[in-house]
Scaffold this motif. Structure first.
Motif, PDB file in Angstrom:
ATOM      1  N   THR A  33       0.838  -1.205   0.000  1.00 13.01           N
ATOM      2  CA  THR A  33       0.000   0.000   0.000  1.00 13.01           C
ATOM      3  C   THR A  33       0.871   1.252   0.000  1.00 13.01           C
ATOM      4  OG1 THR A  33      -0.081   0.534   2.371  1.00 13.01           O
ATOM      5  CG2 THR A  33      -1.530  -1.243   1.609  1.00 13.01           C
ATOM      6  N   MET A  34       0.212   2.388  -0.230  1.00  8.92           N
ATOM      7  CA  MET A  34       0.898   3.673  -0.073  1.00  8.92           C
ATOM      8  C   MET A  34       0.453   4.338   1.233  1.00  8.92           C
ATOM      9  SD  MET A  34       1.595   5.172  -3.835  1.00  8.92           S
ATOM     10  CE  MET A  34       0.073   6.068  -4.096  1.00  8.92           C
ATOM     11  N   GLY A  35      -0.150   3.565   2.122  1.00  7.93           N
ATOM     12  CA  GLY A  35      -0.538   4.103   3.425  1.00  7.93           C
ATOM     13  C   GLY A  35      -1.800   4.946   3.368  1.00  7.93           C
ATOM     14  N   TYR A  36      -2.024   5.711   4.440  1.00 10.99           N
ATOM     15  CA  TYR A  36      -3.264   6.465   4.633  1.00 10.99           C
ATOM     16  C   TYR A  36      -4.429   5.493   4.457  1.00 10.99           C
ATOM     17  CZ  TYR A  36      -5.525  10.846   5.602  1.00 10.99           C
ATOM     18  OH  TYR A  36      -6.204  11.846   6.233  1.00 10.99           O
ATOM     19  N   LEU A  37      -4.356   4.450   5.264  1.00  7.61           N
ATOM     20  CA  LEU A  37      -5.195   3.268   5.061  1.00  7.61           C
ATOM     21  C   LEU A  37      -6.664   3.534   5.348  1.00  7.61           C
ATOM     22  CD1 LEU A  37      -2.749   0.799   6.856  1.00  7.61           C
ATOM     23  CD2 LEU A  37      -2.883   1.316   4.406  1.00  7.61           C
ATOM     24  N   HIS A  38      -7.497   2.917   4.549  1.00  6.62           N
ATOM     25  CA  HIS A  38      -8.942   3.005   4.742  1.00  6.62           C
ATOM     26  C   HIS A  38      -9.522   1.590   4.699  1.00  6.62           C
ATOM     27  CE1 HIS A  38      -8.962   2.384   0.444  1.00  6.62           C
ATOM     28  NE2 HIS A  38      -8.334   3.525   0.218  1.00  6.62           N
ATOM     29  N   ASP A  39     -10.842   1.507   4.746  1.00  6.22           N
ATOM     30  CA  ASP A  39     -11.486   0.195   4.814  1.00  6.22           C
ATOM     31  C   ASP A  39     -11.192  -0.692   3.604  1.00  6.22           C
ATOM     32  OD1 ASP A  39     -12.521   0.317   7.284  1.00  6.22           O
ATOM     33  OD2 ASP A  39     -14.612   0.670   6.682  1.00  6.22           O
ATOM     34  N   GLY A  40     -10.885  -0.059   2.473  1.00  6.22           N
ATOM     35  CA  GLY A  40     -10.479  -0.851   1.310  1.00  6.22           C
ATOM     36  C   GLY A  40      -9.208  -1.627   1.627  1.00  6.22           C
ATOM     37  N   HIS A  41      -8.227  -0.916   2.197  1.00  8.01           N
ATOM     38  CA  HIS A  41      -6.987  -1.593   2.602  1.00  8.01           C
ATOM     39  C   HIS A  41      -7.279  -2.648   3.678  1.00  8.01           C
ATOM     40  CE1 HIS A  41      -5.395   2.494   1.337  1.00  8.01           C
ATOM     41  NE2 HIS A  41      -4.685   1.691   0.573  1.00  8.01           N
ATOM     42  N   ALA A  42      -8.177  -2.290   4.601  1.00 10.76           N
ATOM     43  CA  ALA A  42      -8.503  -3.240   5.675  1.00 10.76           C
ATOM     44  C   ALA A  42      -9.045  -4.537   5.091  1.00 10.76           C
ATOM     45  CB  ALA A  42      -9.507  -2.608   6.642  1.00 10.76           C
ATOM     46  N   SER A  43      -9.844  -4.412   4.015  1.00  3.18           N
ATOM     47  CA  SER A  43     -10.398  -5.629   3.405  1.00  3.18           C
ATOM     48  C   SER A  43      -9.280  -6.481   2.788  1.00  3.18           C
ATOM     49  CB  SER A  43     -11.452  -5.268   2.353  1.00  3.18           C
ATOM     50  OG  SER A  43     -10.842  -4.829   1.149  1.00  3.18           O
ATOM     51  N   LEU A  44      -8.217  -5.809   2.286  1.00  4.72           N
ATOM     52  CA  LEU A  44      -7.073  -6.563   1.753  1.00  4.72           C
ATOM     53  C   LEU A  44      -6.343  -7.298   2.885  1.00  4.72           C
ATOM     54  CD1 LEU A  44      -5.506  -3.888  -0.675  1.00  4.72           C
ATOM     55  CD2 LEU A  44      -7.130  -5.701  -1.234  1.00  4.72           C
ATOM     56  N   MET A  45      -6.179  -6.597   4.014  1.00  3.73           N
ATOM     57  CA  MET A  45      -5.493  -7.229   5.154  1.00  3.73           C
ATOM     58  C   MET A  45      -6.298  -8.416   5.669  1.00  3.73           C
ATOM     59  SD  MET A  45      -4.130  -3.910   7.270  1.00  3.73           S
ATOM     60  CE  MET A  45      -4.348  -2.380   6.382  1.00  3.73           C
ATOM     61  N   ARG A  46      -7.627  -8.257   5.681  1.00  2.00           N
ATOM     62  CA  ARG A  46      -8.462  -9.357   6.158  1.00  2.00           C
ATOM     63  C   ARG A  46      -8.366 -10.564   5.221  1.00  2.00           C
ATOM     64  NH1 ARG A  46     -11.872  -5.123   8.382  1.00  2.00           N
ATOM     65  NH2 ARG A  46     -12.959  -4.815   6.410  1.00  2.00           N
ATOM     66  N   ALA A  47      -8.357 -10.285   3.920  1.00  9.33           N
ATOM     67  CA  ALA A  47      -8.200 -11.382   2.955  1.00  9.33           C
ATOM     68  C   ALA A  47      -6.841 -12.052   3.160  1.00  9.33           C
ATOM     69  CB  ALA A  47      -8.324 -10.846   1.525  1.00  9.33           C
ATOM     70  N   ALA A  48      -5.810 -11.231   3.380  1.00  4.75           N
ATOM     71  CA  ALA A  48      -4.459 -11.774   3.577  1.00  4.75           C
ATOM     72  C   ALA A  48      -4.401 -12.607   4.855  1.00  4.75           C
ATOM     73  CB  ALA A  48      -3.444 -10.639   3.637  1.00  4.75           C
ATOM     74  N   ARG A  49      -5.022 -12.089   5.922  1.00  2.76           N
ATOM     75  CA  ARG A  49      -5.033 -12.785   7.214  1.00  2.76           C
ATOM     76  C   ARG A  49      -5.685 -14.169   7.074  1.00  2.76           C
ATOM     77  NH1 ARG A  49      -1.715 -12.518  10.846  1.00  2.76           N
ATOM     78  NH2 ARG A  49      -1.619 -14.518   9.843  1.00  2.76           N
ATOM     79  N   LYS A  50      -6.750 -14.194   6.280  1.00  2.40           N
ATOM     80  CA  LYS A  50      -7.508 -15.427   6.085  1.00  2.40           C
ATOM     81  C   LYS A  50      -6.698 -16.468   5.304  1.00  2.40           C
ATOM     82  CE  LYS A  50     -12.497 -15.980   5.315  1.00  2.40           C
ATOM     83  NZ  LYS A  50     -13.654 -15.210   4.816  1.00  2.40           N
ATOM     84  N   GLN A  51      -5.939 -15.998   4.314  1.00  2.00           N
ATOM     85  CA  GLN A  51      -5.298 -16.932   3.385  1.00  2.00           C
ATOM     86  C   GLN A  51      -3.815 -17.164   3.660  1.00  2.00           C
ATOM     87  OE1 GLN A  51      -6.447 -16.239  -0.826  1.00  2.00           O
ATOM     88  NE2 GLN A  51      -7.972 -14.811  -0.060  1.00  2.00           N
ATOM     89  N   SER A  52      -3.225 -16.464   4.631  1.00  2.00           N
ATOM     90  CA  SER A  52      -1.781 -16.559   4.819  1.00  2.00           C
ATOM     91  C   SER A  52      -1.423 -16.866   6.257  1.00  2.00           C
ATOM     92  CB  SER A  52      -1.099 -15.235   4.432  1.00  2.00           C
ATOM     93  OG  SER A  52      -1.802 -14.557   3.425  1.00  2.00           O
ATOM     94  N   ASP A  53      -0.233 -17.444   6.439  1.00  2.00           N
ATOM     95  CA  ASP A  53       0.273 -17.668   7.795  1.00  2.00           C
ATOM     96  C   ASP A  53       0.952 -16.414   8.336  1.00  2.00           C
ATOM     97  OD1 ASP A  53      -0.361 -20.530   7.766  1.00  2.00           O
ATOM     98  OD2 ASP A  53       1.188 -20.610   6.212  1.00  2.00           O
ATOM     99  N   VAL A  54       1.654 -15.726   7.454  1.00  2.00           N
ATOM    100  CA  VAL A  54       2.345 -14.498   7.841  1.00  2.00           C
ATOM    101  C   VAL A  54       1.839 -13.374   6.952  1.00  2.00           C
ATOM    102  CG1 VAL A  54       4.591 -13.335   8.025  1.00  2.00           C
ATOM    103  CG2 VAL A  54       4.422 -15.797   8.492  1.00  2.00           C
ATOM    104  N   VAL A  55       1.327 -12.307   7.566  1.00  2.00           N
ATOM    105  CA  VAL A  55       0.803 -11.177   6.786  1.00  2.00           C
ATOM    106  C   VAL A  55       1.788 -10.003   6.882  1.00  2.00           C
ATOM    107  CG1 VAL A  55      -1.046  -9.481   6.539  1.00  2.00           C
ATOM    108  CG2 VAL A  55      -1.588 -11.852   7.131  1.00  2.00           C
ATOM    109  N   VAL A  56       2.257  -9.571   5.708  1.00  2.00           N
ATOM    110  CA  VAL A  56       3.159  -8.425   5.639  1.00  2.00           C
ATOM    111  C   VAL A  56       2.418  -7.276   4.968  1.00  2.00           C
ATOM    112  CG1 VAL A  56       5.381  -7.570   4.805  1.00  2.00           C
ATOM    113  CG2 VAL A  56       5.119 -10.001   5.379  1.00  2.00           C
ATOM    114  N   LEU A  57       2.404  -6.131   5.637  1.00  2.00           N
ATOM    115  CA  LEU A  57       1.834  -4.920   5.048  1.00  2.00           C
ATOM    116  C   LEU A  57       2.996  -3.998   4.704  1.00  2.00           C
ATOM    117  CD1 LEU A  57      -0.682  -2.896   4.666  1.00  2.00           C
ATOM    118  CD2 LEU A  57      -0.063  -2.077   6.954  1.00  2.00           C
TER     119      LEU A  57
END
Lengths: 299, 299
Positions: A33-57
């Motif tokens: 991301t380029m930061g200044y995170l919003h709910d769109g980014h949050a949805s990406l993190m949630r998808a990543a959390r669901k599908q990955s063992d380690v989540v890197v932002l």
């Protein structure tokens, strides 16, 4: 959650996490991301959390994807709030490099994806996608993720990155995630903060134009590409502040243009309607995908 | 030794080798070649064998690094002999893809390294290095090596690839290996088989010119860049069949040109003398590196 600002520590941390699994599969998910995170980014993190063992932002406002007269300097930043949101979403590692960390010297190497980058934002923002592909390749090489999550609001970016990954045999899977919208329909974007109250109100015309276009296609009210474009332009034209950069109807993910006289129900591919419209000094993009089945529904 | 011809099996094999180490470090060494292997390639495999746990040799004549009038079709190939040599040198995995495996469709993605590619073979062979960087990036992404071994005969290739790796943060270390020569001095090249007996004899002028240039520098016989160039051109000119493509004296690895009037002993960097000379239809390259200390020796 740990915050890392240099490349050596990042590599070592990822290596340790993989090594700790003693040969078992560790899925690393990256959300660039380029930061200044919003709910769109949050949805990406949630998808990543669901599908990955380690989540890197990763949070990095990448100078080489901005044109000389674009908003690199004024692009909104709020690290503290971003870190709080990342923590809440269960991110494991946040990588926040400075420009000097990512570009210790002027980069001589660029990755170019031709064809796909010649239209839409590629035409309006020359060099933009070379900057995107180059920095994303750098992040991929630093993190070596198995999965990388991108929002479909930047649909062209998704198409370009998928092409890059395929052409260069990159060992990563691009996961496109749906556009997240405000309740009133405005697609979430860090740039929405630029909008005045009146611009914010008028910007709703974008999602409305896309929704109406979708209905017109699925109901068969418009039959030709040219009619669809005319309807979109008319709807957007009802907003006095809207200045159209582009209104494009293309195949997806190939981003091939269509003959204006083509009958929509003869097109044997998924389509995308993509808009870029300025409200004052703020350029907004939005899009909708029409699946082949949807386009053919009214036949 | 196992021979693999498709990308999925290659990835799986490397993954298994890493996984079998149960979290311990496995050094994977890659030797990318275009086949028709000679002792120069063997020296790369030996270096890889010494420094790596798993040695991967790739054999692929890469069409996109050849110009339209170059020797892609006639480039010599001998898979059986190559495999025997690889086996002898203790290679673990040989990857021999077809063009269709490496380029299932036309590639839209190219990696470009600017600056370094504008001189020497980059000037004589437009697009050549884009083809090299692109295919090497693909091989890196497929094999994910820790080390990759390249011969210094293609010194510009080494410089360009090191720049790419650095700029894109690729997780691989480029290991340059010394030029291997025939007893009479001719640098080994798969293209040497193109030479007639007379051309082969006259081609010795290249290594002789480089050796004499080195002596002239270290003994202080030539003092300026222009004198060094003149001496090289004169020596090569004694061969009636030699047609000079370029004779260049540059910094290494930056490949920056030098002012012709510059005094060699004022140059505070390593240098390279690089030649490309045609003998009949065969274009040969050769080079020698002069370390800073060597250039300053006669002061």
């Amino acid at each position: 959650m740990i915050v890392i600002r240099d490349t050596a520590t990042l590599r070592e941390e990822i290596k340790q996490r993989r090594r700790a699994a003693l040969g078992a599969d560790v899925q690393v998910g990256l959300v660039p991301t380029m930061g200044y995170l919003h709910d769109g980014h949050a949805s990406l993190m949630r998808a990543a959390r669901k599908q990955s063992d380690v989540v890197v932002l990763s949070i990095f406002v990448n100078p080489i994807q901005f044109g000389p007269n674009e908003d690199f300097d004024s692009y909104p930043r709020d690290e503290e709030r971003d870190l709080a949101l990342a923590e809440r979403e269960g991110v494991d590692i946040v990588f926040i490099p400075t420009v000097e960390v990512m570009y210790p010297g002027p980069t001589k190497t660029k990755i170019q994806v031709s064809g796909l980058t010649s239209r839409l934002c590629g035409a309006s923002r020359p060099g933009h996608f070379d900057g995107v592909t180059t920095v994303v390749a750098k992040l991929f090489n630093l993190v070596q993720p198995d999965l990388a999550f991108f929002g479909m609001k930047d649909a062209q970016q998704v198409a370009v990155l998928q092409q890059m990954v395929q052409d260069l045999n990159m060992p990563v899977h691009i996961v496109p995630c749906p556009i997240v919208r405000e309740e009133d329909g405005l697609a979430l974007s860090s740039r929405n903060v630029y909008l005045s109250e009146e611009e914010r109100e008028q910007a709703l015309v974008l999602s409305r134009a896309l929704r109406e276009a979708e209905s017109a296609v699925t109901s068969g009210t418009v039959k030709q590409v040219t009619d669809l474009r005319r309807q979109l332009e008319q709807t957007i034209g009802t907003s006095s502040l809207a200045l159209i950069d582009y209104v494009e109807i293309l195949t997806f993910p190939g981003l091939e243009p269509l003959d204006e006289n083509m009958l929509l129900n003869t097109i044997d591919q998924d389509l995308i309607i993509a808009l870029a419209v300025k409200f004052g000094r703020t350029r907004l993009i939005d899009n909708i995908r029409l699946q082949k089945a949807e386009v053919h529904a009214y036949v």
